[in-house]
Design a protein around this motif. Structure first.
Motif, PDB file in Angstrom:
ATOM      1  N   GLY A   1       0.994  -1.345  -0.031  1.00  0.00           N
ATOM      2  CA  GLY A   1      -0.202  -0.026  -0.019  1.00  0.00           C
ATOM      3  C   GLY A   1       0.931   1.368  -0.252  1.00  0.00           C
ATOM      4  O   GLY A   1       1.850   1.251  -0.298  1.00  0.00           O
TER       5      GLY A   1
ATOM      6  N   LYS B   1      -8.619   6.333   3.124  1.00  0.00           N
ATOM      7  CA  LYS B   1      -8.230   6.141   2.022  1.00  0.00           C
ATOM      8  C   LYS B   1      -7.726   4.613   1.682  1.00  0.00           C
ATOM      9  O   LYS B   1      -8.051   4.211   0.482  1.00  0.00           O
ATOM     10  N   ASP B   2      -6.994   4.252   2.409  1.00  0.00           N
ATOM     11  CA  ASP B   2      -6.351   2.631   2.245  1.00  0.00           C
ATOM     12  C   ASP B   2      -6.360   2.174   3.637  1.00  0.00           C
ATOM     13  O   ASP B   2      -5.338   1.938   4.293  1.00  0.00           O
TER      14      ASP B   2
ATOM     15  N   GLN C   1      -6.448  -1.118   4.160  1.00  0.00           N
ATOM     16  CA  GLN C   1      -5.866  -2.206   4.104  1.00  0.00           C
ATOM     17  C   GLN C   1      -4.287  -2.024   4.482  1.00  0.00           C
ATOM     18  O   GLN C   1      -3.688  -2.813   5.308  1.00  0.00           O
ATOM     19  N   SER C   2      -3.829  -0.835   3.976  1.00  0.00           N
ATOM     20  CA  SER C   2      -2.410  -0.588   4.274  1.00  0.00           C
ATOM     21  C   SER C   2      -2.196  -0.113   5.638  1.00  0.00           C
ATOM     22  O   SER C   2      -1.070  -0.563   6.242  1.00  0.00           O
TER      23      SER C   2
END
Length: 600
Positions: free
Chosen positions: A460, A497-498, A500-501
């Motif tokens: 990510g 926004k992310d 998973q990261s």
């Protein structure tokens, strides 16, 4: 040993020896203070290990996906549909329409005789019922030995119709007192009237026996059998797979048996509490019994020709109550994102989203699933706060100054102080015992490194904590505390926004330290630190030989024991010396007295 205490010399020998022993005891007092210091140090280490272990347990929760994948669900009309989502649910929008809720199968009896009282025993109201609903069974009554004088004894069951009916003997009950037996003729009914001395009356409704004479304590009512009337019937229901919920040996049905002393309300309550999954009650307004499946949907046997959801057997249910099993439940019907489908229950889960239907409707209700950014933010923030509290407490211990002017108190020193003074002294004496400890200092340094080092192999957009707005405090006095930048906007944006990261940054697995997420590194460091502390301070369940401070304590205890033995010898030697002096003075006094006689 017999000790002479200054009779001849006039000296206070005990006080002199005590004063001499104070000097002799100085080394052992030092050893005891050393022992107390070691014990305090051991306890301090263990308290630090407890803090580390508790934080490690909290860190474990941060290695779970659910900590970072919380979902928030909204329904455009919660009066029609409510929804909740698991962490595995996808962020999406769903539309439910043309909803018909599932219903439960229900069977309602015909109106029963209005004279029936649901709170009284059914056998006492048998006149309002067809006799065919009753089944007669034989009960073997064991011998009863009386513990007190009495004329009344209650049987375990009511609804009695006869005694010894199947034995071929007379209807009588035998009582043995002091080896002598007496037969009492049985009368059964609802009103006792006058009971003769050779009779026993049995109340057929309650099963209470009343003898015409008082039976004395120790008497034995001999075993006998009697006929009891019971209600026997069975109910068959099915689960969502079409399998009967009852016993295999009973063909899938659930049998019930109630003695006549049971009331209608009690009977229905026990059915409701059984595994058949039926809610049963009597409605006094209509004089009807209602039986409703607890589960909704068309729950019938896969092999059933008529699709019955409830099958009743037995004269009480089918004859007296006239319950029918042909009433069926219905499955819920609805359209989900254009797909027409059905469910047995009004609560169902699909795609990680659990829907609960509230009403029938024909329009559309939209259900939106998205990341619960605030909940994930709060989880991370709470973890950072707990970490800061942990290192603050550990830093407090390893930077605490040691005041060597305050040593552990001896028993004699403690007696001279008030409780409050002794408590304050102990507090100062305990301070700084872990100052500069290498194990804890090294553990803290490694944990700081765990936080700010980059995580390699990230797919990510984030590879270190500063990327998501978490950094180490610039204030040196904070000693490595973490801060969430600003009001947390950067962290929230990163989660949105992310996600998973962000999750990988904390909990990513890896074969090397650099590949592991921050929390996994922390747990490794904490585990190593706890193990090292245990090697020094042990656990409460360990023996002294298993850890360093324990071995030191054992050595000090051995020295104290040896020195106490030596002090006993020294004290005895002092007393022997003073005893010899006393004897010498006594001899000199005697000689002086004898010489004085010669000159008198």
């Amino acid at each position: 040993m017999v000790r002479v205490s200054g009779l001849a010399s006039g000296m206070d020998i005990d006080q002199i020896v005590s004063d001499l022993m104070k000097a002799e005891r100085m080394p052992i007092d030092k050893m005891k203070k050393q022992k107390q210091t070691l014990e305090w140090q051991r306890d301090d280490y263990r308290s630090m290990n407890l803090l580390l272990s508790e934080f490690n347990n909290l860190a474990f929760n941060m290695t779970l996906q659910s900590s970072y994948s919380s979902k928030t669900v909204s329904s455009s009309d919660e009066t029609k549909v409510k929804a909740a989502a698991t962490s595995s649910a996808a962020n999406a929008s769903y539309t439910l329409s043309n909803v018909t809720m599932a219903t439960a199968a229900q069977s309602i009896s015909t109106s029963i005789d209005s004279s029936i009282d649901p709170t009284k025993s059914l056998w006492s109201q048998r006149g309002s019922m067809d006799s065919s609903v009753w089944t007669e069974k034989t009960v073997e009554q064991a011998a009863i030995t009386l513990s007190a004088d009495t004329s009344t004894v209650k049987l375990a069951k009511g609804a009695v119709s006869a005694v010894n009916q199947n034995t071929g003997t007379l209807n009588s009950i035998s009582v043995t007192t002091d080896g002598t037996s007496k037969a009492y003729t049985v009368r059964i009914g609802t009103a006792a009237g006058i009971i003769n001395s050779n009779e026993v009356f049995i109340n057929e409704d309650t099963g209470e026996m009343t003898f015409g004479t008082t039976l004395t304590s120790g008497s034995t009512i001999e075993a006998f059998s009697y006929q009891q009337n019971v209600l026997s019937f069975s109910v068959t229901t099915y689960d969502s797979t079409g399998k009967a919920t009852g016993n295999i040996q009973d063909g899938g049905s659930t049998p019930f048996e109630f003695d006549g002393s049971t009331s209608l309300n009690t009977l229905l309550t026990q059915i409701s509490n059984s595994k058949v999954g039926i809610s049963a009650f009597f409605d006094e307004g209509t004089n009807k019994v209602v039986m409703t499946r607890k589960d909704t949907g068309n729950l019938s046997s896969a092999d059933s020709a008529d699709g019955s959801n409830m099958v009743f057997s037995g004269g009480f249910l089918t004859g007296f109550l006239q319950l029918a099993g042909d009433a069926k439940g219905t499955d819920a019907k609805f359209t989900l994102n254009g797909l027409e489908t059905t469910r047995k229950s009004n609560t169902f889960t699909t795609g990680g989203v659990t829907y609960t239907l509230q009403n029938n409707f024909t329009g559309d209700v939209r259900v939106n699933v998205s990341n619960d950014t605030q909940k994930v933010f709060d989880t991370i923030k709470d973890f950072v706060t707990k970490y800061n509290e942990l290192i603050e407490k550990i830093n407090g211990k390893i930077t605490e100054e040691r005041d060597r002017n305050y040593q552990p108190l001896t028993d004699e020193e403690r007696e001279k102080l008030t409780d409050k003074q002794a408590e304050q002294w102990d507090e100062k004496a305990k301070s700084g015992l872990l100052k500069g400890d290498s194990i804890l200092s090294s553990g803290l340094n490694q944990m700081r490194s765990n936080w700010y080092a980059s995580v390699s192999g990230m797919s990510g957009g984030f590879s270190q904590l500063t990327d998501i707005g978490i950094s180490t405090s610039a204030n040196y006095t904070d000693r490595g505390k973490l801060v969430i930048e600003g009001d947390g906007t950067k962290l929230k944006e990163a989660i949105e926004k992310d996600p998973q990261s962000v999750m990988d940054l904390f909990m990513k697995s890896g074969s090397t330290t650099s590949e592991k997420g921050v929390v996994r590194r922390l747990r490794d460091t904490i585990t190593q630190t706890v193990s090292k502390v245990e090697q020094r301070a042990g656990r409460s369940t360990w023996t002294s030989e298993q850890f360093l401070l324990g071995r030191n304590l054992k050595s000090v205890n051995s020295q104290i024991t040896s020195f106490e033995s030596r002090l006993t010898q020294v004290e005895d030697r002092y007393y022997r010396q003073f005893t010899a002096m006393e004897k010498a003075i006594q001899n000199a006094n005697a000689q002086s007295a004898q010489l004085s006689q010669y000159f008198s």
